[in-house]
Design an enzyme around this catalytic site. Structure first.
Site, short mmCIF file in Angstrom:
data_model
loop_
_atom_site.label_atom_id
_atom_site.label_comp_id
_atom_site.label_asym_id
_atom_site.label_seq_id
_atom_site.Cartn_x
_atom_site.Cartn_y
_atom_site.Cartn_z
N CYS A 159 2.42 7.20 -11.80
CA CYS A 159 3.77 7.37 -12.36
C CYS A 159 4.61 6.11 -12.17
O CYS A 159 4.31 5.26 -11.36
CB CYS A 159 4.46 8.53 -11.68
SG CYS A 159 3.54 10.06 -11.78
N ARG A 198 1.32 1.10 -16.34
CA ARG A 198 0.80 1.93 -15.24
C ARG A 198 0.06 3.16 -15.76
O ARG A 198 -0.64 3.82 -14.98
CB ARG A 198 1.93 2.34 -14.31
CG ARG A 198 2.64 1.18 -13.61
CD ARG A 198 4.00 1.59 -13.09
NE ARG A 198 3.92 2.48 -11.96
CZ ARG A 198 3.88 2.08 -10.67
NH1 ARG A 198 3.92 0.79 -10.41
NH2 ARG A 198 3.80 2.94 -9.67
N TRP A 212 2.22 10.39 -14.90
CA TRP A 212 0.75 10.43 -15.02
C TRP A 212 0.35 11.73 -14.37
O TRP A 212 0.38 11.85 -13.14
CB TRP A 212 0.15 9.21 -14.31
CG TRP A 212 -1.30 8.98 -14.56
CD1 TRP A 212 -1.91 8.82 -15.77
CD2 TRP A 212 -2.34 8.87 -13.58
NE1 TRP A 212 -3.25 8.61 -15.60
CE2 TRP A 212 -3.55 8.63 -14.28
CE3 TRP A 212 -2.38 8.93 -12.21
CZ2 TRP A 212 -4.76 8.47 -13.62
CZ3 TRP A 212 -3.59 8.77 -11.55
CH2 TRP A 212 -4.77 8.54 -12.26
N ASN A 262 6.70 10.03 -7.62
CA ASN A 262 5.37 9.44 -7.78
C ASN A 262 4.59 9.82 -6.54
O ASN A 262 5.02 9.55 -5.42
CB ASN A 262 5.46 7.92 -7.92
CG ASN A 262 4.08 7.29 -8.14
OD1 ASN A 262 3.14 7.97 -8.54
ND2 ASN A 262 3.97 6.01 -7.86
N GLY A 263 3.44 10.50 -6.72
CA GLY A 263 2.62 10.88 -5.57
C GLY A 263 2.25 12.36 -5.67
O GLY A 263 2.24 12.94 -6.75
N GLU A 277 -19.53 -6.01 -11.61
CA GLU A 277 -18.18 -6.20 -12.16
C GLU A 277 -18.23 -6.25 -13.68
O GLU A 277 -17.40 -5.65 -14.36
CB GLU A 277 -17.54 -7.46 -11.59
CG GLU A 277 -16.17 -7.77 -12.14
CD GLU A 277 -15.15 -6.65 -11.93
OE1 GLU A 277 -15.41 -5.72 -11.16
OE2 GLU A 277 -14.10 -6.71 -12.58
N LYS A 309 -16.07 -3.63 -16.00
CA LYS A 309 -15.13 -4.13 -17.02
C LYS A 309 -15.43 -3.49 -18.37
O LYS A 309 -14.57 -3.01 -19.07
CB LYS A 309 -15.23 -5.65 -17.15
CG LYS A 309 -14.57 -6.43 -16.07
CD LYS A 309 -13.05 -6.57 -16.17
CE LYS A 309 -12.27 -5.50 -15.49
NZ LYS A 309 -12.51 -5.17 -14.11
N GLU A 359 -14.86 0.52 -18.42
CA GLU A 359 -13.49 1.04 -18.23
C GLU A 359 -12.60 0.77 -19.44
O GLU A 359 -11.63 1.50 -19.64
CB GLU A 359 -12.84 0.52 -16.96
CG GLU A 359 -12.47 -0.93 -16.94
CD GLU A 359 -11.71 -1.30 -15.66
OE1 GLU A 359 -10.90 -0.50 -15.18
OE2 GLU A 359 -11.95 -2.39 -15.13
N HIS A 390 -38.62 0.68 -10.00
CA HIS A 390 -38.56 1.90 -9.18
C HIS A 390 -37.92 3.06 -9.92
O HIS A 390 -37.45 4.00 -9.30
CB HIS A 390 -37.81 1.60 -7.87
CG HIS A 390 -38.50 0.57 -7.03
ND1 HIS A 390 -39.68 0.79 -6.38
CD2 HIS A 390 -38.18 -0.73 -6.79
CE1 HIS A 390 -40.07 -0.30 -5.76
NE2 HIS A 390 -39.17 -1.24 -5.98
N LYS A 447 -3.15 1.57 -13.24
CA LYS A 447 -3.28 0.21 -12.68
C LYS A 447 -3.48 0.26 -11.18
O LYS A 447 -4.22 -0.53 -10.63
CB LYS A 447 -2.04 -0.61 -13.00
CG LYS A 447 -2.09 -2.05 -12.49
CD LYS A 447 -3.30 -2.79 -13.01
CE LYS A 447 -3.42 -4.18 -12.45
NZ LYS A 447 -4.73 -4.81 -12.83
#
Ligand code: AGP
Length: 609
Positions: free
Chosen positions: A2, A27, A75, A101-102, A481, A485, A488, A504, A604
């Protein structure tokens, strides 16, 4: 995650709140709202969907009058995205509004307590419980009522609160969720992060856990949870406003990819003087460094991938065992930690809840905490024994890029610094790495010139349903990485495998046309990488190889596509190799029409568990 903005001053609040919320859109959110005090009247407007819906509803703020207000981008955690679940949440009387927020972990019990006393609830949110509880305790003093509520709610929360019966102030509360205060002449702000208010003021105060702030147009008074006044220092934010703007790029992500040379200069150059690594204000003594017996690197996501590279490099330079652990795992493990254990915490935002919790767990076990963070004054930075900032500037796109590459550089600098203290690196090698670090920014500029080639390659591959990354040692760490990238922001399924693992089991996934990105920059294992390329090619794979310029000719015999990076010290190749992989993910996502800066379901900074 949020976004919160609050304003009290002498100008109309609604347009200022909308502008601040627009700067927090990166965000991630699903609804937005504002509450503004117009004398004794509280005006609330909120709506599901993009900020534009809210702005249209209130004619860009012109339809709501008042000079005190709070705004929020939500959010969703408790309760689906909807108009009624959007913030601000309002108490039964309509006089108290709250943005949050939380997560309030004991909201269900508190809701039952209030419902048993005749309080009806309109929403499914945990936040409405806070608004109703403040009203339950309100007896003419908002600060007192808020303090009482804080002793009853549990969880992580940053709050903005207004009350129609006290129309000249707003209240801010912070616990385990970041909140900053903006100081101005004739106005005050509260905000989730600096980007929302830097247009108005560069003078900020970072709230600490348990603090309550009362904001008026004459200034800000901060209290502890027992309402004892707390003195706060005012920090000056020094980055430019356009740093949080797109600067002509279509997306923040591309801008931040292209900013990497400059970001690397800021991270590296101030820390190398006359061929020596110099760490200003570094909080670890030579004596402590010499008795380190174990290093943990603890982080999430891309920051964890930095740690994967760091493990190889630090163990090579220091000959000290390094374990890289996901923060969300570390906090629930039973790690072997002593006073001789150094825990390196890596976080771009400095607010990731899992990482913060792991930091506190490690601290509780007696470890020393060194954090590598981008956001100055963030919670993780403030709770560490010492912090090394990456100085990458604000990173807006959800998919991290410049923070990743500068974290890598800072970790390599730290390794050199320790190696100098421990005498574990021959002078010639030490100087080679120093010189290679100094060359990194210009080499990064050279790598980024491959943009057009990457765009062409992306046009070949953007329709694949799954894409595999394979590599060994540092190349495996880099492949992790590259894979993250890609998935996502393009939503393509992707996995990164240690090449040696293919036989394997995972090689069963390879079939005609499967795209495999072979990361082969680590020269010592290049022949092994080549044999893996042959291995997957023989099963029908298309191979896109990332390798060094001197190995391109060999690789071209087998790979379908080639991306090259210039020669640099082997330890630093991930710092260069990551850029083409970032661009590949970017252009594939672009061709798939994805929301690149704000990928679905992501935030974010993940400040919830
Ligand atoms: C990276 O592109 C992602 N946005 C995500 O994995 C991120 O790295 C992770 O959430 C950790 O964030 P932090 O570095 O701010 O702690």
């Amino acid at each position: 995650m949020c976004g919160i903005v609050g304003f009290v001053g002498r100008e109309e609040a609604a347009p200022i709140l909308l502008d601040g919320l627009a700067r927090l859109e990166y965000r991630g959110y699903d609804s937005a709202g504002v509450a503004v005090l117009d004398g004794q009247k509280l005006r609330v407007a909120k709506a599901k969907g993009r900020l534009r819906v809210l702005a249209d509803m209130i004619q860009n703020g012109r339809a709501i009058h008042g000079t005190v207000g709070i705004g929020h981008t939500r959010w969703a955690t408790h309760g689906a995205p909807s108009d009624v679940n959007a913030h601000p949440q309002v108490s039964r009387s309509g006089k108290i509004a709250v943005v949050h927020n939380g997560i309030i972990e004991n909201y269900a019990q508190l809701k039952e307590f209030l419902m048993a006393r005749g309080v009806d609830f309109a929403s499914e949110t945990d936040t409405e419980v806070v608004a109703q509880l403040i009203e339950h305790f309100y007896q003419g003093n908002l600060l007192d009522a808020v303090a009482k509520v804080l002793h009853r709610i549990e969880g992580a929360y940053s709050l903005g609160i207004v009350c129609a019966d006290e129309p000249d102030q707003l209240i801010a509360v912070r616990k385990d969720s970041p909140l900053i205060l903006g100081v101005g002449d004739g106005f005050s702000f509260l905000a989730s992060d600096v980007t929302a208010i830097i247009k108005h003021t560069r003078d900020v105060m970072y709230m600490d856990d348990g603090e309550i702030a009362v904001l008026t147009c004459d200034g800000i008074q901060v209290y502890d949870s027992f309402l004892q006044p707390v003195e706060k220092t005012i920090a000056r934010v020094d980055w430019e406003i356009d740093a949080a703007e797109k600067g002509g790029y279509e997306h923040f992500m591309l801008k931040e990819i292209m900013e990497q040379p400059d970001a690397l200069r800021k991270a590296i150059f101030p820390r190398i003087r006359d061929g020596e690594v110099v760490l200003e204000d570094f909080g670890l003594t030579d004596e402590y460094i010499r008795q380190i017996e174990k290093i943990f690197i603890v982080a999430c996501g891309s920051s964890y991938h930095v740690g994967m590279v760091g493990k190889y490099n630090l163990e090579q330079m220091l000959r000290i065992p390094v374990d890289v652990v996901l923060a969300s795992e570390f906090r629930y493990m039973d790690p072997i930690v002593t006073e001789h254990t150094l825990v390196i915490v890596i976080s771009q935002s400095g607010e990731t809840l899992d990482t913060m919790a792991a930091l506190r767990a490690a601290k509780g076990l007696g470890a020393t905490i060194l954090s590598i963070v981008n956001v100055v004054g963030s919670s993780i930075a403030r709770e560490s024994d010492t912090v090394l900032y990456t100085w990458a500037g604000p990173e807006i796109a959800v998919a991290t890029t410049k923070a990743y590459s500068t974290q890598l550089a800072v970790l390599d600098l730290l390794g050199l610094y320790f190696a100098r203290k421990l005498g574990t690196l021959p002078e010639e090698r030490y100087q080679t790495v120093i010189q290679s670090l100094l060359l990194l920014p210009s080499q990064m500029e050279q790598v980024l010139e491959c943009q057009a080639n990457i765009q062409y390659l992306a046009s070949q591959y953007f329709n694949h349903d799954s894409i595999f990354f394979i590599g060994r040692n540092l190349d495996y760490a880099l492949g992790l990485e590259g894979s993250l990238k890609l998935k996502e922001i393009s939503y393509i399924h992707s996995e990164a495998y240690a090449s040696g693992e293919l036989k394997h089991g995972t090689i069963s996934l390879i079939e005609d046309g499967t795209l495999v990105v072979a990361v082969a920059t680590y020269n010592r294992l290049f022949d092994k990488a080549m044999s893996n390329v042959v291995e997957v090619k023989s099963r029908g794979a298309d191979v896109l190889a990332l390798t060094t310029e001197d190995k391109a000719a060999d690789m071209e015999k087998y790979a379908n596509g080639i991306i090259t990076i210039p020669e640099t010290d082997e330890m630093l190749r991930p710092s260069l190799g990551v850029a083409p992989l970032q661009l590949l993910a970017y252009y594939i996502a672009l061709m798939r029409g994805c929301d690149i800066d704000k990928p679905r379901n992501l935030a974010k900074s993940v400040t919830v568990e």
